[in-house]
Design a protein around this motif. Structure first.
Motif, short mmCIF file in Angstrom:
data_model
loop_
_atom_site.label_atom_id
_atom_site.label_comp_id
_atom_site.label_asym_id
_atom_site.label_seq_id
_atom_site.Cartn_x
_atom_site.Cartn_y
_atom_site.Cartn_z
N ILE A 1 -2.73 -40.43 -14.24
CA ILE A 1 -2.68 -39.63 -15.48
C ILE A 1 -1.29 -39.79 -16.11
O ILE A 1 -0.16 -39.01 -15.39
N GLU A 2 -0.98 -40.61 -16.93
CA GLU A 2 0.49 -41.20 -17.28
C GLU A 2 1.44 -39.83 -17.81
O GLU A 2 2.71 -39.96 -17.90
N ARG A 3 0.68 -39.15 -18.77
CA ARG A 3 1.32 -38.01 -19.32
C ARG A 3 2.05 -37.11 -18.42
O ARG A 3 3.10 -36.74 -18.90
N TYR A 4 1.70 -36.97 -16.91
CA TYR A 4 2.34 -36.28 -16.02
C TYR A 4 2.69 -37.13 -14.81
O TYR A 4 3.18 -36.40 -14.07
N ASN A 5 2.67 -38.29 -14.72
CA ASN A 5 2.93 -39.29 -13.94
C ASN A 5 2.22 -38.74 -12.56
O ASN A 5 3.02 -38.86 -11.69
N ILE A 6 1.08 -38.70 -12.59
CA ILE A 6 0.35 -38.15 -11.45
C ILE A 6 -0.78 -39.43 -10.92
O ILE A 6 -1.36 -39.83 -11.92
N VAL A 7 -0.60 -39.60 -9.92
CA VAL A 7 -1.77 -40.80 -9.18
C VAL A 7 -2.46 -40.07 -8.33
O VAL A 7 -2.13 -39.34 -7.61
N VAL A 8 -3.83 -40.10 -8.76
CA VAL A 8 -4.76 -39.28 -8.10
C VAL A 8 -5.45 -40.43 -6.86
O VAL A 8 -5.70 -41.86 -7.21
N LEU A 9 -5.42 -40.00 -5.67
CA LEU A 9 -5.76 -40.89 -4.70
C LEU A 9 -6.96 -40.41 -3.75
O LEU A 9 -7.36 -39.33 -3.83
N GLU A 10 -7.74 -41.40 -3.21
CA GLU A 10 -8.86 -40.99 -2.39
C GLU A 10 -8.61 -41.56 -1.13
O GLU A 10 -8.62 -42.96 -0.95
N GLY A 11 -8.69 -40.61 -0.14
CA GLY A 11 -8.56 -41.21 1.38
C GLY A 11 -9.61 -42.01 1.92
O GLY A 11 -10.88 -41.78 1.53
N GLY A 12 -9.46 -43.07 2.64
CA GLY A 12 -10.56 -43.97 2.95
C GLY A 12 -10.60 -43.75 4.81
O GLY A 12 -11.58 -44.18 5.32
N ALA A 13 -9.30 -43.58 5.24
CA ALA A 13 -9.17 -43.28 6.62
C ALA A 13 -7.87 -42.35 6.91
O ALA A 13 -6.86 -42.53 6.30
N ALA A 14 -8.09 -41.67 8.06
CA ALA A 14 -6.72 -40.72 8.56
C ALA A 14 -6.52 -41.25 10.04
O ALA A 14 -7.61 -41.08 10.63
N TYR A 15 -5.27 -40.76 10.24
CA TYR A 15 -5.04 -41.11 11.75
C TYR A 15 -3.96 -39.92 11.96
O TYR A 15 -3.13 -39.57 10.97
N TYR A 16 -3.95 -39.37 13.20
CA TYR A 16 -3.07 -38.52 13.82
C TYR A 16 -2.48 -38.88 15.04
O TYR A 16 -3.36 -39.48 15.85
N ASN A 17 -1.26 -38.81 15.23
CA ASN A 17 -0.49 -39.25 16.34
C ASN A 17 -0.28 -38.26 17.38
O ASN A 17 0.70 -37.56 17.42
N ASP A 18 -1.34 -37.94 18.19
CA ASP A 18 -1.42 -36.94 19.28
C ASP A 18 0.03 -37.12 20.26
O ASP A 18 0.43 -36.24 20.89
N ALA A 19 0.18 -38.42 20.51
CA ALA A 19 1.39 -38.50 21.51
C ALA A 19 2.60 -38.26 21.14
O ALA A 19 3.55 -37.90 21.72
#
Length: 180
Positions: free
Chosen positions: A126-144
């Motif tokens: 959305i160029e007017r507001y410099n917003i980039v809309v993203l869709e996640g495809g994979a997520a990772y969490y570092n428990d260690a």
């Protein structure tokens, strides 16, 4: 890192942490610090605000993907340092001793040292507001990772983690508006 259910990815950003966004333009990788993020829904839909003033923006538009990496408070000086230099002149992975990890679904790398990483595709700009809309495809969490407190920007060069403020106004002076 271990996989995190994608329907839980919004919990990584819901609280509004400072994030590192990695890109890869087909030739080189880069990292930019972003403090303007938004969760769009309970699915893995997010928005970031960035534009042509960031060197990584062209790579983001070209590749149509990125990784949102979430650092912890013990990385605050790295996060500020990344945000106050340009990937046009500096290899930020090398300068800040960060490890690029190959992502499974996007060309941008994950950052091994971060608390969490979300692989994302660009779905709209959305160029007017410099917003980039993203869709996640994979997520990772570092428990260690021992330190799990995230960094929250106040907007004036100071940061909060679990209620404590970290003043980096002097370090960030070149990036702050006059009078702040």
């Amino acid at each position: 890192m271990k996989p995190l259910p994608l329907d839980k990815a919004f919990t990584l950003i819901e609280r509004g942490p400072v994030v590192l966004v990695t890109t890869h333009d087909g030739h080189s990788q880069n990292i930019m610090t972003i403090s303007w993020t938004m969760v769009l829904d309970f699915a893995a839909s997010f928005a970031i605000t960035t534009g042509p003033w960031n060197y990584s923006y062209a790579a983001l538009l070209k590749s149509k993907n990125c990784v949102i990496s979430i650092p912890a408070i013990d990385q605050i000086d790295t996060v500020v340092g990344i945000g106050t230099c340009s990937g046009q002149q500096v290899d930020k992975f090398a300068k800040f001793n960060l490890t690029a990890v190959k992502a499974k679904h996007v060309s941008a790398p994950l950052i091994k040292e971060c608390l969490a990483n979300i692989e994302c595709k660009v779905v709209e700009v959305i160029e007017r507001y410099n917003i980039v809309v993203l869709e996640g495809g994979a997520a990772y969490y570092n428990d260690a990772r021992q330190e799990k407190r995230m960094i929250h920007p106040v907007g004036d060069g100071t940061f909060i983690a679990d209620g404590r403020k970290f003043d980096r106004k002097i370090m960030m002076r070149s990036k702050l508006p006059d009078g702040v």
